[in-house]
Design an enzyme around this catalytic site. Structure first.
Site, PDB file in Angstrom:
ATOM      1  N   ARG A 241       0.858  -1.177   0.000  1.00 17.56           N
ATOM      2  CA  ARG A 241       0.000   0.000   0.000  1.00 17.56           C
ATOM      3  C   ARG A 241       0.900   1.235   0.000  1.00 17.56           C
ATOM      4  O   ARG A 241       2.025   1.198   0.521  1.00 17.56           O
ATOM      5  CB  ARG A 241      -0.923   0.013   1.212  1.00 17.56           C
ATOM      6  CG  ARG A 241      -1.891  -1.176   1.267  1.00 17.56           C
ATOM      7  CD  ARG A 241      -2.707  -1.162   2.549  1.00 17.56           C
ATOM      8  NE  ARG A 241      -3.671  -2.253   2.576  1.00 17.56           N
ATOM      9  CZ  ARG A 241      -3.410  -3.471   3.062  1.00 17.56           C
ATOM     10  NH1 ARG A 241      -2.205  -3.739   3.565  1.00 17.56           N
ATOM     11  NH2 ARG A 241      -4.338  -4.412   3.041  1.00 17.56           N
ATOM     12  N   HIS A 356      -3.752  -9.442   2.752  1.00 24.38           N
ATOM     13  CA  HIS A 356      -5.169  -9.492   3.087  1.00 24.38           C
ATOM     14  C   HIS A 356      -5.378 -10.479   4.221  1.00 24.38           C
ATOM     15  O   HIS A 356      -4.622 -11.428   4.380  1.00 24.38           O
ATOM     16  CB  HIS A 356      -6.001  -9.924   1.874  1.00 24.38           C
ATOM     17  CG  HIS A 356      -6.110  -8.857   0.832  1.00 24.38           C
ATOM     18  ND1 HIS A 356      -6.500  -9.101  -0.461  1.00 24.38           N
ATOM     19  CD2 HIS A 356      -5.873  -7.519   0.901  1.00 24.38           C
ATOM     20  CE1 HIS A 356      -6.503  -7.970  -1.143  1.00 24.38           C
ATOM     21  NE2 HIS A 356      -6.132  -6.999  -0.337  1.00 24.38           N
ATOM     22  N   TYR A 366       0.135 -20.856   9.760  1.00 19.03           N
ATOM     23  CA  TYR A 366       1.103 -21.773   9.175  1.00 19.03           C
ATOM     24  C   TYR A 366       1.698 -21.263   7.865  1.00 19.03           C
ATOM     25  O   TYR A 366       2.743 -21.736   7.436  1.00 19.03           O
ATOM     26  CB  TYR A 366       0.447 -23.137   8.925  1.00 19.03           C
ATOM     27  CG  TYR A 366       0.210 -23.920  10.192  1.00 19.03           C
ATOM     28  CD1 TYR A 366       1.238 -24.609  10.807  1.00 19.03           C
ATOM     29  CD2 TYR A 366      -1.052 -23.948  10.775  1.00 19.03           C
ATOM     30  CE1 TYR A 366       1.022 -25.321  11.967  1.00 19.03           C
ATOM     31  CE2 TYR A 366      -1.284 -24.653  11.943  1.00 19.03           C
ATOM     32  CZ  TYR A 366      -0.243 -25.349  12.539  1.00 19.03           C
ATOM     33  OH  TYR A 366      -0.455 -26.037  13.688  1.00 19.03           O
TER      34      TYR A 366
END
Length: 404
Positions: A241, A356, A366
């Site tokens: 971003r 995300h 994991y």
């Protein structure tokens, strides 16, 4: 004989304090300093007491007589006017401490350490510019649904429905905090859910491969300041971003491991994020280090190096390049996602690189270490792909094991 306002005003100080009596126990206490105070004599349990009724002329003669009548009336019931005065002052003090404004700032101070700097600034502006002028002065229990509705409608009418919705949500959070500290038992924003409609989400535009080729070729010549050029190239090749990139600190770069490790407090999802760096990204960072490596920020502000690059800098540069209204800095992420998906890269790798929040939290725990190698290979392919676009060459092949 009762005194008049003229006599009270013209009373001159003497070497010692003296009294100017009015009626029914009220008198003006004139001090050598020239200050004048109203005093009221009253009896309680056959003992004389004095009540301070304020300073003249801040308290007028008429007001002092009204206070005298109230003091006499209270004393006649057997209650002590001075104790009631003390309770009223403490109540007023508590009322001020429990104003909406005070509770809102208390809530902000308590929860802002968990938020990003940008979100904290958004909330603070919402309190100071929107809520405070509307009902910040009111006691937390006196704000009504009508007060909140009037505010959100005013914001919505000026063309900012997203802000209106956020303000209503923040009011609700402030009242949940007030309820949890036993200072409110209602939420005036609760009846207004649905009163403001969320505007349609406008997703960042994703460029086609040919459009990305055109933009990438323009950056070196048209983006201006070299730091802007490097910032855009890194945005293309890291999928970060704009805020995560422009606030980057040199301490986050591990040149030996070729990784950019961003702490959770700077990420939107509040979780640490590691970005594997391609050969091209490493070259850009090494060049950038020669310009700004002596400071804290990788992309310092031109005017104030103690702060990061302004949040509008990249978009302003894109506007100058002729991409205004068509593309923004955030669009580099959606472009990368679209092109990587289009070439068959696995969606879980792409989502992980975009940082995300996955739906399966156990799976997320994991995936961090396992996906680092695959994400490194993906970002290296994407950097090579961008170079191929700039040279009008064919896209490099995607390894079969990486295909969805």
């Amino acid at each position: 004989m009762p005194i008049s306002d003229t006599k009270a005003r013209k009373a001159m100080p003497a070497d010692k304090p003296y009294r100017m009596p009015d009626t029914d126990g009220l008198y003006l206490d004139v001090r050598p300093t020239g200050k004048k105070f109203w005093r009221i004599r009253y009896f309680l349990d056959n003992k004389e007491n004095l009540y301070a009724a304020g300073q003249y002329p801040h308290v007028s003669l008429k007001e002092a007589r009204s206070i005298r009548d109230r003091v006499k009336s209270i004393a006649a019931t057997g209650a002590d006017p001075k104790l009631l005065q003390k309770e009223e002052r403490e109540k007023a003090k508590r009322s001020q401490a429990d104003s909406f404004d005070a509770l809102a700032l208390e809530w902000l101070e308590k929860y802002s350490p968990r938020w990003t700097e940008h979100y904290t600034k958004q909330v603070r502006v919402g309190i100071e510019r929107e809520m405070r002028p509307a009902f910040g002065h009111k006691h937390i229990t006196k704000v009504t649904p009508a007060d909140v509705l009037a505010l959100v409608q005013k914001i919505e009418e000026r063309g900012a429905p997203s802000v209106a919705m956020l303000v209503r949500q923040w009011v609700g959070q402030i009242y949940r905090y007030a309820a949890s500290t036993l200072r409110a038992d209602h939420d005036p924003s609760a009846p207004l859910r649905g009163a403001v409609q969320r505007p349609p989400v406008k997703h960042s535009t994703a460029l086609t491969a040919s459009e990305l080729a055109t933009l990438a070729k323009q950056i070196d010549d048209k983006a201006g300041w070299r730091l802007n050029v490097i910032a855009m190239h890194l945005l293309m090749r890291t999928m970060l971003r704009t805020g995560e990139l422009r606030q980057g600190r040199w301490e986050e770069i591990d040149f030996m491991r070729r990784e950019w490790r961003i702490p959770g407090e700077r990420m939107k999802m509040r979780r640490p994020h590691s970005v594997p760096l391609s050969t091209q990204a490493m070259a850009l960072l090494q060049e950038l280090h020669g310009y700004t490596g002596h400071g804290e920020y990788m992309f310092p502000s031109y005017r104030n190096p103690a702060k990061p690059m302004n949040k509008t800098t990249i978009n302003v540069a894109l506007n100058r390049m002729g991409w205004g209204g068509k593309f923004s800095g955030h669009g580099f992420r959606s472009t990368a996602s679209t092109l990587l998906n289009g070439h068959g890269w696995r969606g879980d790798l792409i989502e992980k690189q975009l940082a995300h929040m996955p739906g399966d939290q156990v799976r997320a725990a994991y995936n961090h270490a396992d996906y680092m190698k695959e994400r490194r290979e993906m970002l290296q392919w994407y950097s090579d792909f961008i170079d191929a676009l700039m040279q009008d060459a064919d896209a490099p092949p995607v390894p079969e094991r990486m295909l969805a």
